[in-house]
Design a protein around this motif. Structure first.
Motif, PDB file in Angstrom:
ATOM      1  N   MET A   1      -6.553  32.631  53.221  1.00 12.79           N
ATOM      2  CA  MET A   1      -5.133  32.729  53.524  1.00 12.79           C
ATOM      3  C   MET A   1      -4.784  34.146  53.948  1.00 12.79           C
ATOM      4  N   ALA A   2      -3.894  34.249  54.843  1.00 13.82           N
ATOM      5  CA  ALA A   2      -3.453  35.560  55.315  1.00 13.82           C
ATOM      6  C   ALA A   2      -2.148  35.932  54.641  1.00 13.82           C
ATOM      7  N   GLU A   3      -1.900  37.241  54.602  1.00 21.07           N
ATOM      8  CA  GLU A   3      -0.670  37.706  53.993  1.00 21.07           C
ATOM      9  C   GLU A   3       0.499  37.477  54.937  1.00 21.07           C
ATOM     10  N   GLY A   4       1.700  37.435  54.340  1.00 22.50           N
ATOM     11  CA  GLY A   4       2.888  37.302  55.137  1.00 22.50           C
ATOM     12  C   GLY A   4       3.295  35.883  55.424  1.00 22.50           C
ATOM     13  N   LYS A   5       2.674  34.902  54.799  1.00 24.45           N
ATOM     14  CA  LYS A   5       3.045  33.514  55.028  1.00 24.45           C
ATOM     15  C   LYS A   5       4.237  33.148  54.149  1.00 24.45           C
ATOM     16  N   ASP A   6       5.017  32.162  54.625  1.00 22.65           N
ATOM     17  CA  ASP A   6       6.130  31.706  53.814  1.00 22.65           C
ATOM     18  C   ASP A   6       5.593  30.811  52.708  1.00 22.65           C
ATOM     19  N   ASP A   7       6.504  30.437  51.780  1.00 22.52           N
ATOM     20  CA  ASP A   7       6.098  29.664  50.610  1.00 22.52           C
ATOM     21  C   ASP A   7       5.574  28.294  51.001  1.00 22.52           C
ATOM     22  N   ASP A   8       6.177  27.665  52.027  1.00 21.68           N
ATOM     23  CA  ASP A   8       5.732  26.325  52.405  1.00 21.68           C
ATOM     24  C   ASP A   8       4.322  26.337  52.964  1.00 21.68           C
ATOM     25  N   SER A   9       3.965  27.380  53.722  1.00 24.40           N
ATOM     26  CA  SER A   9       2.641  27.421  54.343  1.00 24.40           C
ATOM     27  C   SER A   9       1.542  27.626  53.321  1.00 24.40           C
ATOM     28  N   LEU A  10       1.886  28.133  52.127  1.00 22.23           N
ATOM     29  CA  LEU A  10       0.867  28.321  51.098  1.00 22.23           C
ATOM     30  C   LEU A  10       0.321  26.995  50.602  1.00 22.23           C
ATOM     31  N   TYR A  11       1.117  25.923  50.740  1.00 19.40           N
ATOM     32  CA  TYR A  11       0.682  24.610  50.283  1.00 19.40           C
ATOM     33  C   TYR A  11       0.158  23.750  51.427  1.00 19.40           C
ATOM     34  N   LYS A  12       0.125  24.306  52.624  1.00 18.79           N
ATOM     35  CA  LYS A  12      -0.355  23.572  53.788  1.00 18.79           C
ATOM     36  C   LYS A  12      -1.689  24.124  54.254  1.00 18.79           C
ATOM     37  N   ILE A  13      -2.464  23.274  54.898  1.00 22.65           N
ATOM     38  CA  ILE A  13      -3.770  23.655  55.419  1.00 22.65           C
ATOM     39  C   ILE A  13      -3.555  24.413  56.721  1.00 22.65           C
ATOM     40  N   ASN A  14      -4.126  25.620  56.812  1.00 24.91           N
ATOM     41  CA  ASN A  14      -3.953  26.460  57.991  1.00 24.91           C
ATOM     42  C   ASN A  14      -5.314  26.771  58.617  1.00 24.91           C
ATOM     43  N   GLU A  15      -5.255  27.147  59.868  1.00 29.82           N
ATOM     44  CA  GLU A  15      -6.466  27.531  60.591  1.00 29.82           C
ATOM     45  C   GLU A  15      -7.112  28.743  59.922  1.00 29.82           C
ATOM     46  N   GLY A  16      -8.402  28.667  59.631  1.00 26.40           N
ATOM     47  CA  GLY A  16      -9.129  29.754  58.989  1.00 26.40           C
ATOM     48  C   GLY A  16      -9.168  29.683  57.479  1.00 26.40           C
ATOM     49  N   ASP A  17      -8.467  28.731  56.873  1.00 29.21           N
ATOM     50  CA  ASP A  17      -8.469  28.605  55.415  1.00 29.21           C
ATOM     51  C   ASP A  17      -9.824  28.127  54.905  1.00 29.21           C
ATOM     52  N   HIS A  18     -10.193  28.596  53.733  1.00 31.74           N
ATOM     53  CA  HIS A  18     -11.356  28.064  53.019  1.00 31.74           C
ATOM     54  C   HIS A  18     -10.867  26.914  52.134  1.00 31.74           C
ATOM     55  N   VAL A  19     -11.457  25.746  52.283  1.00 33.64           N
ATOM     56  CA  VAL A  19     -11.004  24.551  51.586  1.00 33.64           C
ATOM     57  C   VAL A  19     -12.193  23.883  50.908  1.00 33.64           C
ATOM     58  N   MET A  20     -11.870  22.905  50.047  1.00 34.10           N
ATOM     59  CA  MET A  20     -12.893  22.107  49.375  1.00 34.10           C
ATOM     60  C   MET A  20     -12.754  20.651  49.815  1.00 34.10           C
ATOM     61  N   LEU A  21     -13.839  20.068  50.277  1.00 33.99           N
ATOM     62  CA  LEU A  21     -13.883  18.656  50.626  1.00 33.99           C
ATOM     63  C   LEU A  21     -14.339  17.860  49.412  1.00 33.99           C
ATOM     64  N   LYS A  22     -13.696  16.737  49.151  1.00 37.19           N
ATOM     65  CA  LYS A  22     -14.000  15.939  47.963  1.00 37.19           C
ATOM     66  C   LYS A  22     -14.136  14.477  48.348  1.00 37.19           C
ATOM     67  N   ARG A  23     -15.196  13.877  47.857  1.00 34.73           N
ATOM     68  CA  ARG A  23     -15.381  12.433  47.951  1.00 34.73           C
ATOM     69  C   ARG A  23     -16.047  11.976  46.670  1.00 34.73           C
ATOM     70  N   GLY A  24     -15.306  11.236  45.870  1.00 36.02           N
ATOM     71  CA  GLY A  24     -15.815  10.852  44.567  1.00 36.02           C
ATOM     72  C   GLY A  24     -15.953  12.073  43.676  1.00 36.02           C
ATOM     73  N   ASP A  25     -17.150  12.316  43.193  1.00 34.85           N
ATOM     74  CA  ASP A  25     -17.433  13.482  42.361  1.00 34.85           C
ATOM     75  C   ASP A  25     -18.218  14.559  43.111  1.00 34.85           C
ATOM     76  N   VAL A  26     -18.259  14.461  44.433  1.00 34.79           N
ATOM     77  CA  VAL A  26     -19.023  15.401  45.247  1.00 34.79           C
ATOM     78  C   VAL A  26     -18.056  16.338  45.973  1.00 34.79           C
ATOM     79  N   TYR A  27     -18.368  17.644  45.956  1.00 38.30           N
ATOM     80  CA  TYR A  27     -17.525  18.648  46.588  1.00 38.30           C
ATOM     81  C   TYR A  27     -18.353  19.458  47.571  1.00 38.30           C
TER      82      TYR A  27
END
Length: 460
Positions: free
Chosen positions: A1-27
């Motif tokens: 996440m980059a600095e300077g984002k509004d509060d709503d964007s913190l809960y949204k998926i953005n370009e360049g974000d590190h995320v976790m993929l989940k299917r069942g018990d596998v990440y």
């Protein structure tokens, strides 16, 4: 996440974000990149369409590897609302002939564009024994087929718990078999909080370091003591911390600790680990035996394939020297900043989780803690911690020493089916914790025996 984002964007998926993929018990930890193919659980897809959606959204993989958000109303309930069920399974024979659909038929259904749940319904309708199974057996059958044919994936925000589950499920050896509940106890026993100064020595792929940084929230300072040529922070990168989080992170080679304590550490050199300039000047590159003068001449060419002039060679050497000088200066500044943090001897906590024997590391790093500060040491085995326990008792200067063994068991909680799960972790490692005291108070240490205390935790 980059600095300077509004509060709503913190809960949204953005370009360049590190995320976790989940299917069942596998990440799986990935980064959102445009037009980059991701392979997860034997399926490939692109994450471009996930940008702008909220975290924890479930997506379905459609044709072309594109993601389509799954709405709650799109999930059919017919699979779980089967009313016809048998009383027992004694007359059901597993002869492989109960399913009328063949593998080719299923592949044809996939080519026709049927979704995973529609394929599962077809399997149920074409099974001659499904209606005779008990309700429990039907649920188990549906769950098994969902795992195989459903093509949905959930995108989550990285946390230390999810990261620990991912490493422990896929590559537990990389984190010294550290379990997520043991990691949580480490953060609590070390009193990790915002604004504190924490020393960390870990070889868990950066998982422990990332968990500490997450708990501190970007306030305070973390000094990572590392062995070898440089710190390992693969797990920290997967957290996707903002830039100001990394401003609080320092690193210091543990091989220089004795020099720092003795006051002989030299931070004014360009590179403390580099040889003296006079020695470096004597060391000239040697030509390999198989190299010929023609090969050496070909290496002295510019981008156009022409032989480089003396001026071009000099400019190239000068550019390389300047780049090396800049890197050495950056390394020197980092070493000086970390040394300044350690010289005050006022750290607020110490966390050790390493595959190395912790005794010598613990005795060395305890000197940097202020009085009445906690420390915690993790080890997969109890014998190294027993040795640390005995050594601390003999040396003094610590109180409230505890050597604990955490026991965790998962429970299945369902109507008339609540019981411990059959598969569980055999052990979560051992923790040695205590509190430092001043030298004058070292004689008031308790006389506990180094016997691991069993702690029982249950999770639904």
């Amino acid at each position: 996440m980059a600095e300077g984002k509004d509060d709503d964007s913190l809960y949204k998926i953005n370009e360049g974000d590190h995320v976790m993929l989940k299917r069942g018990d596998v990440y799986k930890a990935v980064q959102i990149q445009s037009k980059k193919k991701v392979v997860f659980e034997k399926q490939w897809f692109f994450l471009d369409n996930a940008v702008g959606h909220l975290y924890s959204t479930a997506f379905e993989i459609v044709s072309g590897g594109q993601l389509q958000p799954v709405k709650p109303k799109d999930v059919p309930s017919a699979l779980s609302d089967t009313k016809e069920a048998g009383t027992d399974n004694r007359n059901i024979m597993d002869d492989g002939k109960s399913q009328k659909l063949t593998r080719d038929d299923i592949e044809t259904l996939k080519e026709q564009g049927l979704k995973g749940q529609e394929i599962i319904q077809q399997l149920i309708d074409n099974s001659s024994t499904f209606r005779d199974k008990t309700e429990y057996a039907q649920d188990k059958y549906i769950k098994k087929k969902k795992k195989k044919y459903e093509n949905t994936v959930t995108i989550l925000k990285p946390t230390c718990r999810i990261m620990a589950l991912m490493y422990h499920g896929r590559e537990p050896g990389k984190i010294c078999y550290l379990r997520f509940d043991t990691l949580a106890q480490m953060l609590t026993l070390a009193n990790i909080h915002a604004g504190s100064k924490v020393l960390v020595f870990e070889t868990c792929a950066g998982l422990v370091l990332g968990a500490i940084m997450e708990r501190m929230g970007g306030y305070g300072s973390v000094i990572q003591m590392y062995p070898g040529g440089g710190p390992v922070r693969a797990g920290v990168d997967n957290f996707g911390f903002p830039a100001h989080f990394h401003d609080t992170l320092h690193d210091f080679p543990i091989c220089h600790v004795n020099a720092l304590l003795a006051g002989t550490l030299e931070t004014s050199l360009k590179d403390p680990e580099a040889p003296h300039p006079d020695v470096a000047a004597k060391e000239e590159p040697k030509m390999e035996q198989h190299d010929t003068p023609e090969d050496a001449e070909n290496m002295e060419t510019n981008d156009n394939g022409e032989q480089r002039t003396d001026d071009e060679r000099e400019r190239g050497k000068h550019a390389k020297a300047e780049l090396k000088k800049v890197k050495q200066e950056e390394k020197r500044k980092k070493l000086a900043a970390a040394a300044a943090q350690l010289k005050d001897m006022n750290a607020d906590g110490l966390v050790i989780a390493s595959r190395f024997h912790p005794c010598s590391v613990l005795m060395c790093l305890l000197r940097f803690l202020s009085p009445s500060r906690p420390f915690v040491v993790y080890s997969q085995y109890k014998e190294p911690l027993i040795e640390c326990f005995t050594k601390l008792k003999e040396q003094g200067g610590t109180v409230n020493l505890r050597l604990t063994d955490t026991w965790l068991r998962h429970y299945q909680v369902l109507p008339n089916r609540t019981h411990p799960k059959l598969l569980m972790s055999g052990g979560g490692g051992y923790l040695l914790s205590g509190i430092t005291v001043s030298t004058e108070s070292s004689g008031r240490t308790n006389s506990e025996e180094p016997v691991p205390k069993k702690q029982k935790l249950a999770e639904s």
